[in-house]
Write a protein that holds these residues in place. Structure first.
Motif, PDB file in Angstrom:
ATOM      1  N   VAL A  78       0.847  -1.195   0.000  1.00  0.00           N
ATOM      2  CA  VAL A  78       0.000   0.000   0.000  1.00  0.00           C
ATOM      3  C   VAL A  78       0.884   1.248   0.000  1.00  0.00           C
ATOM      4  O   VAL A  78       1.606   1.514   0.977  1.00  0.00           O
ATOM      5  CB  VAL A  78      -0.942   0.024   1.220  1.00  0.00           C
ATOM      6  CG1 VAL A  78      -1.879   1.232   1.132  1.00  0.00           C
ATOM      7  CG2 VAL A  78      -1.747  -1.268   1.316  1.00  0.00           C
ATOM      8  N   PHE A  79       0.823   2.003  -1.083  1.00  0.00           N
ATOM      9  CA  PHE A  79       1.579   3.247  -1.209  1.00  0.00           C
ATOM     10  C   PHE A  79       0.680   4.400  -0.789  1.00  0.00           C
ATOM     11  O   PHE A  79      -0.478   4.487  -1.221  1.00  0.00           O
ATOM     12  CB  PHE A  79       2.053   3.431  -2.651  1.00  0.00           C
ATOM     13  CG  PHE A  79       3.037   2.380  -3.093  1.00  0.00           C
ATOM     14  CD1 PHE A  79       4.401   2.610  -2.993  1.00  0.00           C
ATOM     15  CD2 PHE A  79       2.597   1.160  -3.584  1.00  0.00           C
ATOM     16  CE1 PHE A  79       5.316   1.641  -3.386  1.00  0.00           C
ATOM     17  CE2 PHE A  79       3.501   0.182  -3.977  1.00  0.00           C
ATOM     18  CZ  PHE A  79       4.864   0.417  -3.877  1.00  0.00           C
ATOM     19  N   LYS A  80       1.230   5.288   0.037  1.00  0.00           N
ATOM     20  CA  LYS A  80       0.426   6.390   0.565  1.00  0.00           C
ATOM     21  C   LYS A  80       1.303   7.639   0.666  1.00  0.00           C
ATOM     22  O   LYS A  80       2.537   7.556   0.703  1.00  0.00           O
ATOM     23  CB  LYS A  80      -0.131   6.026   1.938  1.00  0.00           C
ATOM     24  CG  LYS A  80       0.940   5.758   2.989  1.00  0.00           C
ATOM     25  CD  LYS A  80       0.322   5.298   4.306  1.00  0.00           C
ATOM     26  CE  LYS A  80       1.399   5.111   5.369  1.00  0.00           C
ATOM     27  NZ  LYS A  80       0.823   4.652   6.656  1.00  0.00           N
ATOM     28  N   PRO A  81       0.684   8.821   0.713  1.00  0.00           N
ATOM     29  CA  PRO A  81       1.475  10.057   0.807  1.00  0.00           C
ATOM     30  C   PRO A  81       2.305  10.105   2.078  1.00  0.00           C
ATOM     31  O   PRO A  81       1.933   9.544   3.113  1.00  0.00           O
ATOM     32  CB  PRO A  81       0.406  11.162   0.794  1.00  0.00           C
ATOM     33  CG  PRO A  81      -0.785  10.536   0.153  1.00  0.00           C
ATOM     34  CD  PRO A  81      -0.758   9.093   0.577  1.00  0.00           C
ATOM     35  N   ASP A  82       3.413  10.786   1.995  1.00  0.00           N
ATOM     36  CA  ASP A  82       4.307  10.944   3.138  1.00  0.00           C
ATOM     37  C   ASP A  82       3.565  11.569   4.313  1.00  0.00           C
ATOM     38  O   ASP A  82       2.901  12.599   4.181  1.00  0.00           O
ATOM     39  CB  ASP A  82       5.489  11.827   2.724  1.00  0.00           C
ATOM     40  CG  ASP A  82       6.516  11.960   3.832  1.00  0.00           C
ATOM     41  OD1 ASP A  82       6.700  10.982   4.574  1.00  0.00           O
ATOM     42  OD2 ASP A  82       7.111  13.047   3.960  1.00  0.00           O
ATOM     43  N   GLY A  83       3.665  10.941   5.469  1.00  0.00           N
ATOM     44  CA  GLY A  83       3.074  11.481   6.678  1.00  0.00           C
ATOM     45  C   GLY A  83       1.581  11.256   6.830  1.00  0.00           C
ATOM     46  O   GLY A  83       0.992  11.704   7.814  1.00  0.00           O
ATOM     47  N   ALA A  84       0.946  10.559   5.875  1.00  0.00           N
ATOM     48  CA  ALA A  84      -0.504  10.359   5.940  1.00  0.00           C
ATOM     49  C   ALA A  84      -0.868   9.434   7.099  1.00  0.00           C
ATOM     50  O   ALA A  84      -0.302   8.360   7.258  1.00  0.00           O
ATOM     51  CB  ALA A  84      -1.013   9.770   4.634  1.00  0.00           C
ATOM     52  N   LYS A  85      -1.825   9.860   7.901  1.00  0.00           N
ATOM     53  CA  LYS A  85      -2.322   9.025   8.983  1.00  0.00           C
ATOM     54  C   LYS A  85      -3.308   8.006   8.427  1.00  0.00           C
ATOM     55  O   LYS A  85      -3.930   8.216   7.395  1.00  0.00           O
ATOM     56  CB  LYS A  85      -2.999   9.891  10.050  1.00  0.00           C
ATOM     57  CG  LYS A  85      -2.032  10.853  10.742  1.00  0.00           C
ATOM     58  CD  LYS A  85      -2.753  11.655  11.809  1.00  0.00           C
ATOM     59  CE  LYS A  85      -1.792  12.595  12.531  1.00  0.00           C
ATOM     60  NZ  LYS A  85      -2.479  13.398  13.577  1.00  0.00           N
ATOM     61  N   ASP A  86      -3.462   6.903   9.147  1.00  0.00           N
ATOM     62  CA  ASP A  86      -4.340   5.842   8.660  1.00  0.00           C
ATOM     63  C   ASP A  86      -5.777   6.306   8.470  1.00  0.00           C
ATOM     64  O   ASP A  86      -6.493   5.805   7.603  1.00  0.00           O
ATOM     65  CB  ASP A  86      -4.307   4.645   9.614  1.00  0.00           C
ATOM     66  CG  ASP A  86      -3.029   3.829   9.461  1.00  0.00           C
ATOM     67  OD1 ASP A  86      -2.240   4.127   8.539  1.00  0.00           O
ATOM     68  OD2 ASP A  86      -2.829   2.889  10.263  1.00  0.00           O
ATOM     69  N   ASP A  87      -6.218   7.251   9.296  1.00  0.00           N
ATOM     70  CA  ASP A  87      -7.609   7.693   9.188  1.00  0.00           C
ATOM     71  C   ASP A  87      -7.768   8.949   8.329  1.00  0.00           C
ATOM     72  O   ASP A  87      -8.839   9.556   8.293  1.00  0.00           O
ATOM     73  CB  ASP A  87      -8.212   7.933  10.567  1.00  0.00           C
ATOM     74  CG  ASP A  87      -7.471   9.014  11.355  1.00  0.00           C
ATOM     75  OD1 ASP A  87      -6.424   9.491  10.878  1.00  0.00           O
ATOM     76  OD2 ASP A  87      -7.961   9.373  12.450  1.00  0.00           O
ATOM     77  N   ALA A  88      -6.694   9.335   7.615  1.00  0.00           N
ATOM     78  CA  ALA A  88      -6.795  10.504   6.744  1.00  0.00           C
ATOM     79  C   ALA A  88      -7.711  10.204   5.556  1.00  0.00           C
ATOM     80  O   ALA A  88      -7.595   9.157   4.909  1.00  0.00           O
ATOM     81  CB  ALA A  88      -5.406  10.906   6.231  1.00  0.00           C
TER      82      ALA A  88
END
Length: 370
Positions: A78-88
């Protein structure tokens, strides 16, 4: 392939994950990856990425006791933005790779993999999480279908992966998602899942999807090495895991795998009907089963193949050496009078060229940012 754009110069290390069983010889199938219609070519520039990578362990409950004895437990990248919280709150994209490819091909590169570059670029205006799936089987791929000859790979996506992602990245609003996306065989799986699961996938991005089988598949199944397959070869390929012997020819192995997905024998788990009889005569009845699962046919025969709320993006490269652009355009022509939320794009290059840019373009459209 060119880069998806200027990227930041830092990246996060992937989460530690437990080792899982691997598929024999999967990573050595370069020939198949390059020459078969269904291979995914995912090459990115070597710039560093600021995206982050979560590696999730999926137990594979839906794949337990699959008839081929393939490992049920898989990894999900799972690729996600830097610093993104799980509930973002952000869009969720489930990406299905092409034949023989999987999450395991991108995990070693961490956030530097090309999916990380896509996430970085989209983070500026359309933040997304992209989950890359492992849907391989003994033969190389699963087409992401439920098959008594390979396993419940459609259920694996909808009953196991999607709920896992929804739970982990709990969000008050996924927006115009979840999006089901993929390239080549993965594009095929994305289209079929979007057709079969209107309530689960609000949008689909299909890059060079397998479709219009009379153009893209017929030439494969009529190759001499495919016609030369004998009953003993089929029995060896369908044998128990410890006794299995697959043909050395990559195209013959590929066609066996497609038969396992398109023409399984419901009364004999792990077995499928071959396209030629013992005298070498082509079996029109088996070919019809393939055609019945062609996305172009599914769309032509069903006015409600997609619903009005779904956004559909199709593409096919201008110089696609396998003719995938032809089928994608035909599907678009069938759908354009039914919905205003459908788009076809013919990018420059070949079948697997410029995937980061192509995926970004598709996501921008289906997420309503264009």
């Amino acid at each position: 392939m060119t880069s998806a754009g200027a990227m930041a110069n830092t990246h996060a290390a992937p989460e530690v994950h437990s080792p899982l069983p691997t598929f024999p010889n999967m990573r050595s199938q370069t020939f198949l990856h390059r020459l078969s219609f269904f291979a995914a070519i995912a090459v990115g520039a070597a710039r560093l990425s600021a995206a982050q990578l979560d590696v999730l362990d999926i137990p594979g409950t839906t794949l337990k006791d699959n008839p081929l004895g393939d490992p049920p437990a898989r990894h999900l990248a799972v690729f996600k933005p830097d610093g993104a919280k799980d509930d973002a709150a952000m869009a969720l994209v489930i990406y299905l790779p092409g034949w023989g490819s999987s999450a395991e091909d991108v995990i070693p590169d961490g956030a530097k993999a090309w999916f990380g570059k896509v996430v970085d670029q989209l983070a500026k205006s359309t933040p997304v999480r992209i989950a890359v799936v492992d849907g391989r089987s003994r033969y190389g791929g699963s087409q992401f279908l439920n098959s008594t000859a390979t396993g419940r790979y459609a259920d694996y996506i909808t009953e196991e992966i999607l709920p896992t992602l929804t739970k982990k990245y709990a969000s008050p609003n996924f927006g115009a998602s979840p999006v089901i996306a993929g390239h080549s065989s993965g594009g095929y799986g994305a289209l079929v899942l979007a057709i079969q699961q209107h309530d689960k996938f609000n949008a689909v991005v299909a890059l060079s999807p397998d479709s219009n089988f009379e153009v893209t598949h017929r030439s494969l199944v009529e190759q001499p090495n495919v016609k030369a397959i004998k009953r003993a070869d089929l029995d060896a390929a369908m044998a128990l895991a410890k006794e299995v012997r697959l043909p050395k020819d990559g195209v013959a192995r590929l066609v066996m795998g497609l038969c396992a997905n398109y023409a399984p024998r419901a009364d004999k788990p792990g077995q499928f009907d071959w396209l030629y009889d013992d005298k070498g005569q082509f079996r029109d009845d088996v070919w019809k089963r393939w055609i019945d699962l062609d996305p172009l046919m599914l769309v032509r025969r069903n006015d409600d193949a997609f619903v009005a709320s779904q956004r559909i993006y199709l593409d096919g490269a201008e110089q696609d050496e396998f003719g995938a652009n032809i089928g994608a355009r035909k599907i678009f022509n069938e759908l354009k009078n039914r919905s205003s939320s459908v788009r076809f794009y013919q990018p420059p290059g070949h079948h697997g060229d410029n995937l980061p840019e192509r995926l970004m373009r598709g996501l921008v459209f289906v997420l309503g940012k264009e």
